[in-house]
Design a protein around this motif. Structure first.
Motif, mmCIF file in Angstrom:
data_model
loop_
_atom_site.group_PDB
_atom_site.id
_atom_site.type_symbol
_atom_site.label_atom_id
_atom_site.label_comp_id
_atom_site.label_asym_id
_atom_site.label_seq_id
_atom_site.Cartn_x
_atom_site.Cartn_y
_atom_site.Cartn_z
ATOM 1 N N GLU A 44 0.827 -1.208 0.000
ATOM 2 C CA GLU A 44 0.000 0.000 0.000
ATOM 3 C C GLU A 44 0.861 1.257 0.000
ATOM 4 O O GLU A 44 0.575 2.222 -0.710
ATOM 5 N N LEU A 45 1.915 1.232 0.794
ATOM 6 C CA LEU A 45 2.814 2.386 0.838
ATOM 7 C C LEU A 45 3.547 2.566 -0.487
ATOM 8 O O LEU A 45 3.716 3.691 -0.957
ATOM 9 N N GLY A 46 3.944 1.461 -1.096
ATOM 10 C CA GLY A 46 4.602 1.540 -2.403
ATOM 11 C C GLY A 46 3.678 2.134 -3.449
ATOM 12 O O GLY A 46 4.081 2.982 -4.256
ATOM 13 N N HIS A 47 2.425 1.712 -3.443
ATOM 14 C CA HIS A 47 1.443 2.235 -4.390
ATOM 15 C C HIS A 47 1.235 3.738 -4.172
ATOM 16 O O HIS A 47 1.240 4.526 -5.127
ATOM 17 N N ALA A 48 1.058 4.134 -2.920
ATOM 18 C CA ALA A 48 0.847 5.553 -2.613
ATOM 19 C C ALA A 48 2.043 6.392 -3.035
ATOM 20 O O ALA A 48 1.882 7.458 -3.657
ATOM 21 N N ASN A 49 3.239 5.920 -2.735
ATOM 22 C CA ASN A 49 4.435 6.681 -3.098
ATOM 23 C C ASN A 49 4.612 6.756 -4.612
ATOM 24 O O ASN A 49 5.025 7.792 -5.136
ATOM 25 N N SER A 50 4.280 5.685 -5.326
ATOM 26 C CA SER A 50 4.411 5.732 -6.788
ATOM 27 C C SER A 50 3.431 6.734 -7.385
ATOM 28 O O SER A 50 3.758 7.446 -8.337
ATOM 29 N N LYS A 51 2.225 6.813 -6.814
ATOM 30 C CA LYS A 51 1.249 7.810 -7.281
ATOM 31 C C LYS A 51 1.767 9.225 -7.025
ATOM 32 O O LYS A 51 1.659 10.101 -7.883
ATOM 33 N N MET A 52 2.338 9.433 -5.855
ATOM 34 C CA MET A 52 2.851 10.763 -5.531
ATOM 35 C C MET A 52 4.021 11.153 -6.433
ATOM 36 O O MET A 52 4.186 12.324 -6.770
ATOM 37 N N LEU A 53 4.810 10.176 -6.824
ATOM 38 C CA LEU A 53 5.945 10.450 -7.706
ATOM 39 C C LEU A 53 5.535 10.749 -9.140
ATOM 40 O O LEU A 53 6.211 11.499 -9.844
ATOM 41 N N THR A 54 4.443 10.179 -9.570
ATOM 42 C CA THR A 54 4.085 10.262 -10.992
ATOM 43 C C THR A 54 2.923 11.201 -11.297
ATOM 44 O O THR A 54 2.648 11.453 -12.472
ATOM 45 N N GLU A 55 2.232 11.713 -10.297
ATOM 46 C CA GLU A 55 1.096 12.595 -10.541
ATOM 47 C C GLU A 55 1.405 13.988 -10.007
ATOM 48 O O GLU A 55 1.654 14.178 -8.822
ATOM 49 N N ASP A 56 1.377 14.963 -10.899
ATOM 50 C CA ASP A 56 1.789 16.325 -10.578
ATOM 51 C C ASP A 56 1.020 16.957 -9.423
ATOM 52 O O ASP A 56 1.569 17.785 -8.692
ATOM 53 N N GLU A 57 -0.258 16.593 -9.240
ATOM 54 C CA GLU A 57 -1.047 17.255 -8.200
ATOM 55 C C GLU A 57 -0.549 16.968 -6.782
ATOM 56 O O GLU A 57 -0.964 17.629 -5.828
#
Length: 124
Positions: A44-57
């Motif tokens: 879950e943490l990996g998924h959240a961090n990948s979203k934060m890295l790849t989505e500008d917002e």
């Protein structure tokens, strides 16, 4: 500079990996008493961090990446539901738990593990 901060809770996997020992001993025993822990799983943490890295917002934001807080007795209940066991939670003093962990795991790792559960104790 683009940045984000993800503050994560304690990983649940070590407790789940230790569940066979809990089941064998019939208990979860540590010094956390009724302290609440906001467990998260690594995926879950990996998924959240990948979203934060790849989505500008997400740039420039701070996120608390934690689960719902639970006490150790609740953790025992959840393990009981999954494994059809009758685990109980037993609390010991911080000093007794630190001594026990150091005897089993050595000074360095025993101090770390005891400190984690002492930290949970202080989260009410």
């Amino acid at each position: 500079m683009n940045w984000f901060i993800g503050r994560n809770g304690i990983y649940i996997e070590p407790d789940l990996e230790y569940s066979d020992t809990y089941i064998k001993e019939g208990e979860i025993r540590n010094c956390a008493e009724n302290g609440k822990c906001t467990y998260m799983c690594r995926s879950e943490l990996g998924h959240a961090n990948s979203k934060m890295l790849t989505e500008d917002e997400h740039k420039g934001n701070i996120y608390n990446l934690v689960g719902n807080p639970i006490a150790q007795a609740q953790l025992a209940d959840y393990i009981n539901q999954v494994h059809a066991t009758n685990l109980v939670y037993n609390s010991v003093s911080v000093n007794a738990y630190a001594k026990e962990r150091k005897a089993e795991l050595g000074e360095f790792l025993g101090t770390i593990i005891a400190g984690i559960y002492e930290g949970i104790l202080n989260c009410k």
